[in-house]
Design an enzyme around this catalytic site. Structure first.
Site, PDB file in Angstrom:
ATOM      1  N   HIS A   1      -0.389 -12.388   8.881  1.00 49.93           N
ATOM      2  CA  HIS A   1       0.787 -12.952   8.214  1.00 49.93           C
ATOM      3  C   HIS A   1       1.100 -14.328   8.817  1.00 49.93           C
ATOM      4  CE1 HIS A   1       4.493 -12.942   5.947  1.00 49.93           C
ATOM      5  NE2 HIS A   1       5.104 -13.387   7.018  1.00 49.93           N
TER       6      HIS A   1
ATOM      7  N   LEU B   1       0.841  -1.196   0.000  1.00 47.28           N
ATOM      8  CA  LEU B   1       0.000   0.000   0.000  1.00 47.28           C
ATOM      9  C   LEU B   1       0.879   1.251   0.000  1.00 47.28           C
ATOM     10  CD1 LEU B   1      -2.577  -1.359   2.549  1.00 47.28           C
ATOM     11  CD2 LEU B   1      -3.018  -0.868   0.136  1.00 47.28           C
TER      12      LEU B   1
END
Ligand code: GAR
Length: 203
Positions: free
Chosen positions: A108, A92
């Site tokens: 994650h 991002l």
């Protein structure tokens, strides 16, 4: 009701865990919109099945900042309080993150800061770690690097393959992501440096 936007690129099993938690009143909010940069992502089908607005926003041929502006506009249109990355394969831009300070969270499949990046479960297995796991963290510009909200450890077994280990890590992901989102939406937390401190529930 707090509103959560979810960004996805693929299978969408973490999205499904968030949807299930919302449906069962365990999320502290609702999934308001799902956006994928991959039009064929199975995750979009999961959202539609649950009656959640599901948008495809292809990134190909579009500069990162411009693509992020489009995604941000869609999230804001749906009035989201928190953005969850769930297998979203794009980095991002700083402008996107600045528009949503401490309001973007990621899952994650490793115990960060070990094994950031792609194929974390296989790399942990190849490295020979005895304890692997999953991490939910706030998103900063650096890859897989923001303050850690929640982790769950997964013991590595002698007979594990990368696939069996990844499957158990995925189960841990599905447990901690909804719990971490609830904590974030509750707002009973603060940062001390990069340490995420959950505050106790009032008695
Ligand atoms: C999950 O294992 C998630 O932790 C991982 O992608 C998978 C998406 O699966 N994310 C990362 O590696 C982020 N760096 P899903 O689409 O079934 O939720």
């Amino acid at each position: 009701m707090k509103r959560v936007g979810v960004l996805v690129s693929g299978r969408g099993s973490n999205l499904q865990a968030l949807i299930a938690a919302a449906q069962e009143g365990r999320l502290g909010g609702e999934v308001a919109v799902v956006i994928s940069n991959v039009a064929e992502a199975p995750a979009l089908g999961r959202a539609r099945t649950a009656g959640i607005p599901a948008l495809a926003c292809d990134h190909r041929g579009t500069p990162r900042e411009e693509h992020d502006r489009t995604v941000l506009a869609a999230l804001q249109e749906h009035g989201v309080d928190l953005v969850c990355l769930a297998g979203y394969t794009r980095l991002l831009s700083s402008a996107f993150l600045a528009a949503l300070p401490h309001r973007v969270v990621n899952i994650h499949p490793s115990l960060l800061p070990a094994f950031p990046g792609l194929d974390a479960q296989r790399r942990a297995w190849e490295h020979g770690v005895k304890v692997a796991g999953a991490t939910v963290h706030l998103v900063e510009e650096a890859l897989d690097a923001g303050p850690i909200v929640m982790q769950e450890a997964v013991a590595v077994r002698a007979d594990d393959t990368p696939e069996t280990l990844a499957a158990r890590i995925l189960e841990a992901e599905h447990r901690i992501y909804p719990r971490a989102v609830r904590l974030l939406l509750d707002g009973r937390w603060r940062l001390e440096g990069r340490r995420f401190i959950a505050e106790p529930e009032p008695a």
